[in-house]
Design a protein around this motif. Structure first.
Motif, PDB file in Angstrom:
ATOM      1  N   SER A 125      11.805  90.564 108.666  1.00  0.00           N
ATOM      2  CA  SER A 125      10.547  90.066 107.879  1.00  0.00           C
ATOM      3  C   SER A 125      10.449  90.738 106.555  1.00  0.00           C
ATOM      4  O   SER A 125      11.087  91.998 106.384  1.00  0.00           O
ATOM      5  CB  SER A 125       9.359  90.611 108.731  1.00  0.00           C
ATOM      6  OG  SER A 125       8.287  90.389 108.161  1.00  0.00           O
ATOM      7  N   ARG A 161       8.258  91.845 105.356  1.00  0.00           N
ATOM      8  CA  ARG A 161       6.982  92.918 105.500  1.00  0.00           C
ATOM      9  C   ARG A 161       7.364  93.959 106.306  1.00  0.00           C
ATOM     10  O   ARG A 161       6.452  94.750 106.779  1.00  0.00           O
ATOM     11  CB  ARG A 161       5.801  91.956 106.065  1.00  0.00           C
ATOM     12  CG  ARG A 161       5.419  90.797 105.257  1.00  0.00           C
ATOM     13  CD  ARG A 161       4.572  90.018 106.062  1.00  0.00           C
ATOM     14  NE  ARG A 161       4.215  88.666 105.022  1.00  0.00           N
ATOM     15  CZ  ARG A 161       4.940  87.356 105.654  1.00  0.00           C
ATOM     16  NH1 ARG A 161       5.437  87.287 106.740  1.00  0.00           N
ATOM     17  NH2 ARG A 161       4.673  86.354 104.570  1.00  0.00           N
ATOM     18  N   ASP A 206      -2.209  81.595 117.314  1.00  0.00           N
ATOM     19  CA  ASP A 206      -1.323  81.384 115.911  1.00  0.00           C
ATOM     20  C   ASP A 206      -0.704  80.246 115.909  1.00  0.00           C
ATOM     21  O   ASP A 206      -0.625  79.527 116.893  1.00  0.00           O
ATOM     22  CB  ASP A 206      -0.229  82.896 115.996  1.00  0.00           C
ATOM     23  CG  ASP A 206       0.297  83.028 114.699  1.00  0.00           C
ATOM     24  OD1 ASP A 206      -0.109  82.369 113.636  1.00  0.00           O
ATOM     25  OD2 ASP A 206       1.074  83.729 114.281  1.00  0.00           O
ATOM     26  N   GLY A 231       3.898  84.809 110.567  1.00  0.00           N
ATOM     27  CA  GLY A 231       3.947  84.983 109.252  1.00  0.00           C
ATOM     28  C   GLY A 231       4.259  83.961 108.281  1.00  0.00           C
ATOM     29  O   GLY A 231       5.041  84.215 107.268  1.00  0.00           O
ATOM     30  N   GLY A 285      -1.411  80.514 108.629  1.00  0.00           N
ATOM     31  CA  GLY A 285      -2.014  79.405 107.687  1.00  0.00           C
ATOM     32  C   GLY A 285      -3.374  79.696 106.895  1.00  0.00           C
ATOM     33  O   GLY A 285      -3.622  78.915 106.163  1.00  0.00           O
ATOM     34  N   ASP A 315      -6.926  86.551 111.360  1.00  0.00           N
ATOM     35  CA  ASP A 315      -5.780  87.519 110.860  1.00  0.00           C
ATOM     36  C   ASP A 315      -5.003  86.521 109.692  1.00  0.00           C
ATOM     37  O   ASP A 315      -4.705  85.390 109.823  1.00  0.00           O
ATOM     38  CB  ASP A 315      -4.748  87.572 112.082  1.00  0.00           C
ATOM     39  CG  ASP A 315      -3.505  88.045 111.642  1.00  0.00           C
ATOM     40  OD1 ASP A 315      -3.475  89.262 111.415  1.00  0.00           O
ATOM     41  OD2 ASP A 315      -2.444  87.381 111.961  1.00  0.00           O
ATOM     42  N   SER A 330       0.431  85.698 105.124  1.00  0.00           N
ATOM     43  CA  SER A 330       1.168  85.053 103.724  1.00  0.00           C
ATOM     44  C   SER A 330      -0.147  84.586 102.755  1.00  0.00           C
ATOM     45  O   SER A 330       0.124  84.482 101.511  1.00  0.00           O
ATOM     46  CB  SER A 330       2.198  84.217 103.849  1.00  0.00           C
ATOM     47  OG  SER A 330       1.944  83.549 105.253  1.00  0.00           O
TER      48      SER A 330
HETATM   49  O1  LIG Z   1       4.411  88.324 109.180  1.00  0.00           O
HETATM   50  C1  LIG Z   1       5.474  88.652 109.557  1.00  0.00           C
HETATM   51  O2  LIG Z   1       6.422  88.701 108.622  1.00  0.00           O
HETATM   52  C2  LIG Z   1       5.838  88.443 110.992  1.00  0.00           C
HETATM   53  C3  LIG Z   1       7.233  88.547 111.380  1.00  0.00           C
HETATM   54  C4  LIG Z   1       7.462  88.588 112.862  1.00  0.00           C
HETATM   55  C5  LIG Z   1       6.438  88.088 113.600  1.00  0.00           C
HETATM   56  C6  LIG Z   1       5.323  87.930 113.286  1.00  0.00           C
HETATM   57  C7  LIG Z   1       4.586  88.203 111.928  1.00  0.00           C
HETATM   58  N1  LIG Z   1       3.648  87.932 111.574  1.00  0.00           N
HETATM   59  C8  LIG Z   1       2.535  87.589 112.402  1.00  0.00           C
HETATM   60  C9  LIG Z   1       1.245  87.775 112.149  1.00  0.00           C
HETATM   61  O3  LIG Z   1       0.466  88.502 112.624  1.00  0.00           O
HETATM   62  C10 LIG Z   1       0.653  86.950 110.805  1.00  0.00           C
HETATM   63  O4  LIG Z   1      -0.341  87.463 110.513  1.00  0.00           O
HETATM   64  C11 LIG Z   1       0.237  85.502 111.540  1.00  0.00           C
HETATM   65  O5  LIG Z   1       1.560  84.997 112.375  1.00  0.00           O
HETATM   66  C12 LIG Z   1      -0.271  84.636 110.472  1.00  0.00           C
HETATM   67  O6  LIG Z   1       0.544  84.610 109.347  1.00  0.00           O
HETATM   68  P1  LIG Z   1       0.346  83.901 108.147  1.00  0.00           P
HETATM   69  O7  LIG Z   1       0.170  82.255 108.657  1.00  0.00           O
HETATM   70  O8  LIG Z   1       1.334  84.173 107.309  1.00  0.00           O
HETATM   71  O9  LIG Z   1      -1.000  84.197 107.702  1.00  0.00           O
END
Ligand SMILES: O=C(O)c1ccccc1NCC(=O)[C@H](O)[C@H](O)COP(=O)(O)O
Length: 215
Positions: free
Chosen positions: A37, A39, A133, A145, A169, A188, A191
């Motif tokens: 990731s 992040r 999610d 994410g 999203g 939650d 991105s």
């Molecule tokens: O965010 C990441 O890089 C990540 C990596 C591996 C597994 C999960 C990940 N994120 C999960 C989250 O909790 C996010 O906040 C959720 O999926 C929403 O993501 P987004 O669509 O980017 O807001």
């Protein structure tokens, strides 16, 4: 719109973003322990950031199919309040992790269509919270994410017996509509509050929290 919407800002890696999340009233902050990731945060950096998180804000560790050896080290080195399981952890593994570490567990469940809804009910039997999610695309490197939303109508009007968060999203521009359509009282984001993958944007964090709180 529910009276109080709790916000989780996920994937923090720096102090400025943490401070922005705290100032904007986030109730949860997420640290990602997944090396692929953008992040991802290492244990020493996570320990330093976690130590700066005020009391009362839930410090969530996001892991993906992590073995006990890693979780043992993580929880010995970083002060955390909740584990978010974002891989293919089975219900039995959720139970095992809860028992071994004594922390609340949030299980992420990916949704793309109606066929993905039954696992929500299954995991609600064993997890303390559910992250509802978007299901990642088949070719995705990350299981979450990805900045993708699912069709919120799939869960509109549903009520569940355990706390849950809406994810996938969400942005400062759509979070109000998402809350209104799904009845979520927790949201939650990752991105949707970034200006580049892994780079949080403090003004987007403030805007997202403001919109989720109905300000
Ligand atoms: O965010 C990441 O890089 C990540 C990596 C591996 C597994 C999960 C990940 N994120 C999960 C989250 O909790 C996010 O906040 C959720 O999926 C929403 O993501 P987004 O669509 O980017 O807001």
């Amino acid at each position: 719109m529910p009276a109080q919407v709790n916000v989780k800002i996920c994937g923090l890696t720096d102090r400025a973003s943490l401070d922005a999340a705290v100032a904007a009233g986030a109730r949860y902050v997420g640290l990602v322990f997944f090396e692929k990731s953008p992040r991802h945060i290492g244990l020493p950096e996570a320990a330093e950031l976690a130590a700066a998180i005020p009391e009362g804000i839930c410090k969530v560790a996001l892991v993906v199919d992590a073995p006990n050896e890693f979780l043992d080290r993580l929880l010995a080195e970083v002060p955390l309040d909740m584990l978010q399981l974002h891989g293919k952890e089975s219900p039995a593994r959720v139970i095992e992790i809860k028992a071994r570490y004594g922390l609340p567990v949030m299980k992420a469940v990916g949704i793309a269509d109606a066929a993905d809804l039954p696992p929500l009910e299954t995991y609600m039997q064993v997890a303390d919270q559910i992250l509802v999610d978007a299901k990642p695309p088949k070719e995705a490197v990350l299981p979450g994410g990805n900045g993708l939303a699912f069709d919120w109508r799939l869960i509109a009007g549903r009520r569940w017996p355990v706390p849950w968060m809406l994810a996938g999203g969400l942005t400062p521009d759509n979070v109000e509509e998402a809350i209104a359509m799904t009845g979520a009282n927790q949201v939650d984001v990752s991105s949707g509050v970034e200006h580049a993958p892994g780079a949080k944007d403090t003004s987007k964090i403030a805007a997202f929290c403001g919109a989720a709180h109905g300000n």
